[in-house]
Structure formats: structure tokens, C-alpha cells
Design an enzyme around this catalytic site. Structure first.
Site, short mmCIF file in Angstrom:
data_model
loop_
_atom_site.label_atom_id
_atom_site.label_comp_id
_atom_site.label_asym_id
_atom_site.label_seq_id
_atom_site.Cartn_x
_atom_site.Cartn_y
_atom_site.Cartn_z
NE ARG A 165 86.12 13.03 52.13
CZ ARG A 165 85.45 14.18 52.22
NH1 ARG A 165 84.36 14.26 52.97
NH2 ARG A 165 85.84 15.23 51.53
CB SER A 242 91.61 13.60 48.89
OG SER A 242 91.17 14.87 48.47
CD GLU A 343 89.08 10.60 50.65
OE1 GLU A 343 89.39 11.62 51.27
OE2 GLU A 343 88.47 10.61 49.58
C1 LIG Z 1 88.88 13.24 40.43
C2 LIG Z 1 88.24 12.76 41.70
C3 LIG Z 1 87.67 13.68 42.59
C4 LIG Z 1 87.07 13.23 43.77
N1 LIG Z 1 86.52 14.15 44.61
C5 LIG Z 1 85.92 13.76 45.76
C6 LIG Z 1 85.34 14.72 46.66
O1 LIG Z 1 85.32 15.91 46.40
N2 LIG Z 1 84.78 14.26 47.80
C7 LIG Z 1 84.74 12.94 48.11
O2 LIG Z 1 84.21 12.60 49.18
N3 LIG Z 1 85.28 12.00 47.28
C8 LIG Z 1 85.87 12.38 46.12
N4 LIG Z 1 86.43 11.46 45.29
C9 LIG Z 1 86.40 10.04 45.67
C10 LIG Z 1 85.24 9.23 45.04
O3 LIG Z 1 84.75 9.86 43.90
C11 LIG Z 1 84.08 9.04 46.02
O4 LIG Z 1 84.53 8.42 47.18
C12 LIG Z 1 82.96 8.18 45.39
O5 LIG Z 1 81.82 8.24 46.20
C13 LIG Z 1 83.35 6.72 45.21
O6 LIG Z 1 82.27 6.07 44.55
P1 LIG Z 1 82.51 4.88 43.57
O7 LIG Z 1 81.19 4.42 43.10
O8 LIG Z 1 83.49 5.23 42.52
O9 LIG Z 1 83.15 3.80 44.57
P2 LIG Z 1 84.37 2.82 44.31
O10 LIG Z 1 85.59 3.59 44.08
O11 LIG Z 1 84.00 1.79 43.31
O12 LIG Z 1 84.46 2.13 45.75
C14 LIG Z 1 84.89 2.88 46.87
C15 LIG Z 1 84.48 2.13 48.14
O13 LIG Z 1 83.06 2.08 48.23
C16 LIG Z 1 82.61 0.74 48.22
N5 LIG Z 1 81.38 0.70 47.41
C17 LIG Z 1 81.15 1.26 46.20
N6 LIG Z 1 79.89 1.02 45.81
C18 LIG Z 1 79.32 0.29 46.80
C19 LIG Z 1 78.03 -0.28 47.00
N7 LIG Z 1 77.06 -0.17 46.09
N8 LIG Z 1 77.81 -0.97 48.15
C20 LIG Z 1 78.78 -1.10 49.10
N9 LIG Z 1 80.01 -0.59 48.95
C21 LIG Z 1 80.28 0.10 47.82
C22 LIG Z 1 83.73 -0.07 47.61
O14 LIG Z 1 83.69 -1.42 48.06
C23 LIG Z 1 84.94 0.68 48.15
O15 LIG Z 1 85.17 0.31 49.48
C24 LIG Z 1 87.04 11.86 44.09
C25 LIG Z 1 87.61 10.94 43.19
C26 LIG Z 1 88.21 11.38 42.02
C27 LIG Z 1 88.81 10.39 41.07
#
Ligand SMILES: Cc1cc2nc3c(=O)[nH]c(=O)nc-3n(C[C@H](O)[C@H](O)[C@H](O)COP(=O)(O)OP(=O)(O)OC[C@H]3O[C@@H](n4cnc5c(N)ncnc54)[C@H](O)[C@@H]3O)c2cc1C
Length: 349
Positions: A165, A242, A343
Site C-alpha cells: 500500500r 479498507s 489507508e
Molecule cells: C468498495 C471499495 C473496495 C476497495 N477495494 C480495494 C482493494 O481491494 N485493494 C486496494 O488496494 N484498494 C481498494 N480500494 C481503495 C481504492 O479503490 C483504490 O485505492 C483506488 O486505486 C483509488 O483510486 P481512485 O482513482 O479512486 O483514487 P482517489 O480516491 O481519487 O485518490 C486516492 C489517492 O490517489 C491520488 N491520486 C488519484 N489519482 C491520481 C493521479 N492520477 N495522479 C496522482 N495521484 C492520484 C489522490 O490524490 C489520493 O491521494 C477500495 C475502495 C472501495 C470504495
């Protein structure tokens, strides 16, 4: 590039919580990303990069800065094209579409990561992982805009600082880079990764290797059962996944926890990490500290199907989620002397 004012962030997050961004921009090209960063820099305005909003908790007061929503799609950068075994995806593509693209081409490497919400750009940030795979094992290259040097840079896998992570993007250089593209190196016609106990059990006793698509479908099913798949109307998926990381602790601490578990008649699975550390399941610590699935505290709660997921039970405020998280953290710390790490990214706190 159009800078908007006072845009509600809650609807752009899976938790559905938080106030507005003072300024907001949606960037659909690398040029717009560079422009948005320059705009914020010139005005000394803090900038937050938003992807799919599935790993953030936005403060009730919102974000007093520029929220940069990365929406670059595959077609604009030449598309999510398969170059031999390299899947090149623009940061704003939905992650699960990227997984589907790999599955359609019978490329192995992402099948266990099916159903994770969010965008391609979010995957290297926290090195997403699930069911025996992490993106770190397939990322070939990450392209990003460097907000400090004001130029586009590319990092090879070894330069990304990947760990559980973690990456350079969410630790030492948090906020410095805006990811615009990720290249994944996949194995065409490769075998699926079947190391996670629940997945192995599902396919045990069956003849022959399951296809990549079957593994991905099974992962989605398991995720749905745990409320970890975004399904319209499912109250358990109004979360950020999480909320706590599984802690990595010194072996002496892990040994003590193991003994407590043995006393409770549980054979706790622990995972050795680099540097002599041991990763232990946060869900078990939380349950031992007295919190059950479905626990509620006002409008904040624990998912009824997954102990690690804090949920918005309807109209929750960010401060309620924070209070619940702190209650859980304090109880775990009092019992095990282990402080759980958050997280999701806390925005505007
Ligand atoms: C129901 C559910 C299940 C999930 N299951 C998992 C799992 O199994 N494993 C896991 O690892 N995660 C899981 N997650 C967490 C999440 O889905 C991941 O971390 C995902 O990769 C976040 O991507 P996002 O585009 O939504 O980022 P955001 O939520 O928009 O941002 C998260 C972070 O990433 C940064 N970020 C996003 N895009 C960029 C970019 N283009 N450039 C630079 N920084 C950026 C943001 O600034 C922030 O710090 C889950 C979430 C939910 C709601």
C-alpha cells in the site's frame, strides 16, 4: 481548461461525504494537467489530485484549494492499446475497464484485481492489491507531471518505491506527481494467480486451470459478498474500501499477538515482510478490541460484511467517520500497543 468554483466533492467520492472544493478543474489532457498545476502554483493555492474518489475522505469544510480531477481517457493518449504484452492506460480510465481489456486479450496479471473501484491513475499511488496480486508486480512504467520541476517524467517500476500500500507517490513525495499514464506488463495466455486461500478453495477439486475471466468473475463475486464491489443500492459499499492498513510489526510484537490469538483458539495468519517485519490482519485486531461487523456510531459505522470498511450509513459527516476511526484505533492500541494506520487520503483536514 475551465476552473469552476465551489464544487461539491461528496458526490465524486464513494463515501459520499465532505464539503466543496473552493476551485475545481477536470483535466482531459496532459496539457490541461500542466496548465492546472501552473494555475495553482501561480496563486499559491494548494492542489489535490482526485481520481475516482474511492480512497479519500473529504473534510466537512471541504478543500480550500484546487481539486484537479484527472479525466484523461485512453483515446486521447493513443488509447488503452495492447502493445504486445504492455497495456498502456491513461490515468482517467476506470480501473475495472482496464482489467476487462486485459481479460479480453487473455493477458494475465490483473485478474485478481478485478472489481477494485477507481481510476488507472490511482493504482500506482497506493500500489493497489487484492486476492494475491499487487499492481507493483505488473507495472512497467508510470508517466506523471512533476509539480516541482514542472515537467513530465517517467518512472520505471524500480523507481516507484513500491511496497504494501505504498509508493513514492503516497509517501516521500506525496502530492508531487500527477499520474497521467500507466503501462502494465502482462503475460499473454499466462496462468492466473491462484495463491489466495479463498480463491484456491473456490477452484479446488476442479480439473484443469480456470481461465483468467473465470478467476476475475470469482474475485468479483467474493468482493460483492464482502460489500467490496460498488453495487448500486448496497449500503456496505458506501466506503473507501479498507479504512485501515494491515500493520507491519516487529516479530516480537507479532509473537505476542499470535499467543493472544492462540489463547482465543484462533490460528492467526501472519505474513513475513522485508526487514524482519510481520504483517498482521487489522480486521482481527479490531474484532478482538470489541468491534463487530455492523457496529454503528451515529451515521458512521462498520460494514456489516467487512470489518475494515468504515461506511457512511446515510448522511454521515466526515467528523463522525474520524471519531469512529479514532475510537477503533484507541481500543486496538490499548489492547495490543499497535497503532493502526489510515489507508484513505484525508483531504482538507
Ligand atoms: C468498495 C471499495 C473496495 C476497495 N477495494 C480495494 C482493494 O481491494 N485493494 C486496494 O488496494 N484498494 C481498494 N480500494 C481503495 C481504492 O479503490 C483504490 O485505492 C483506488 O486505486 C483509488 O483510486 P481512485 O482513482 O479512486 O483514487 P482517489 O480516491 O481519487 O485518490 C486516492 C489517492 O490517489 C491520488 N491520486 C488519484 N489519482 C491520481 C493521479 N492520477 N495522479 C496522482 N495521484 C492520484 C489522490 O490524490 C489520493 O491521494 C477500495 C475502495 C472501495 C470504495
Amino acid at each position: 481548461m475551465k476552473i469552476l468554483k465551489n464544487i461539491a466533492l461528496a458526490p465524486l467520492t464513494t463515501l459520499g461525504i465532505g464539503g466543496p472544493a473552493r476551485w475545481f478543474v477536470e483535466a482531459t489532457s496532459e496539457a490541461e494537467i500542466a496548465e492546472a498545476c501552473a494555475w495553482a502554483r501561480e496563486r499559491r493555492v494548494p492542489l489535490f489530485v482526485l481520481g475516482g474518489g474511492s480512497n479519500v475522505l473529504v473534510a466537512d469544510a471541504g478543500f480550500d484549494g484546487l481539486a484537479l480531477h484527472v479525466a484523461i481517457q485512453g483515446m486521447e493518449l493513443g488509447g488503452m492499446e495492447l502493445e504486445g504484452e504492455v497495456l498502456r492506460a491513461a490515468a482517467g480510465e476506470a480501473w475495472d475497464d482496464c482489467v476487462e481489456q486485459a481479460l479480453r486479450a487473455d493477458c494475465a496479471g490483473l485478474e485478481c484485481l478485478a472489481g477494485i473501484p477507481g481510476t488507472v491513475g490511482g493504482t500506482p499511488v497506493q500500489n493497489v492489491g487484492a486476492y494475491g496480486q499487487e499492481v507493483a508486480s505488473v507495472i512497467k512504467r508510470v508517466r506523471a507531471f512533476d509539480r516541482a520541476a514542472l515537467e513530465f517524467v517517467e518512472f520505471a517500476n524500480a523507481e516507484c518505491g513500491f511496497a504494501y500500500r505504498r509508493s513514492r507517490f503516497n509517501t516521500t513525495e506525496r502530492g508531487r506527481y500527477v499520474v497521467t499514464r500507466v503501462d502494465y506488463r502482462l503475460r499473454r495466455h499466462g496462468a492466473p494467480t491462484l495463491i489466495y486461500a479463498e480463491l484456491k478453495a473456490h477452484f479446488s477439486g476442479r480439473e484443469g486451470m480456470p481461465s483468467l475471466a473465470e478467476v476475475a468473475e470469482t474475485v468479483r463475486g467474493i468482493r460483492q459478498n464482502k460489500g467490496m464491489l460498488l453495487v448500486e443500492g448496497d449500503p456496505d459499499c458506501r466506503s473507501a474500501g479498507s479504512f485501515f492498513k494491515n500493520p507491519s510489526v516487529a516479530s516480537a510484537v507479532a509473537e505476542r499477538v499470535k499467543q493472544i490469538a492462540a489463547g482465543a483458539g484462533v490460528a492467526l495468519r501472519m505474513f513475513p515482510q522485508e526487514g524482519g517485519l510481520v504483517k498482521i490482519p487489522a480486521a482481527w485486531l479490531i474484532e478482538q478490541a470489541g468491534f463487530r461487523k455492523g457496529y454503528a456510531m451515529g451515521a458512521a459505522g462498520i460494514s456489516s460484511r467487512h470489518t475494515l470498511a468504515l461506511v457512511n450509513r446515510g448522511g454521515a459527516r466526515a467528523e463522525e467517520i474520524v471519531a469512529l476511526a479514532e475510537q477503533i484505533r484507541a481500543a486496538v492500541e490499548a489492547q495490543f500497543s499497535i497503532r493502526l494506520e489510515t489507508e484513505p487520503e484525508m483531504v482538507g483536514f
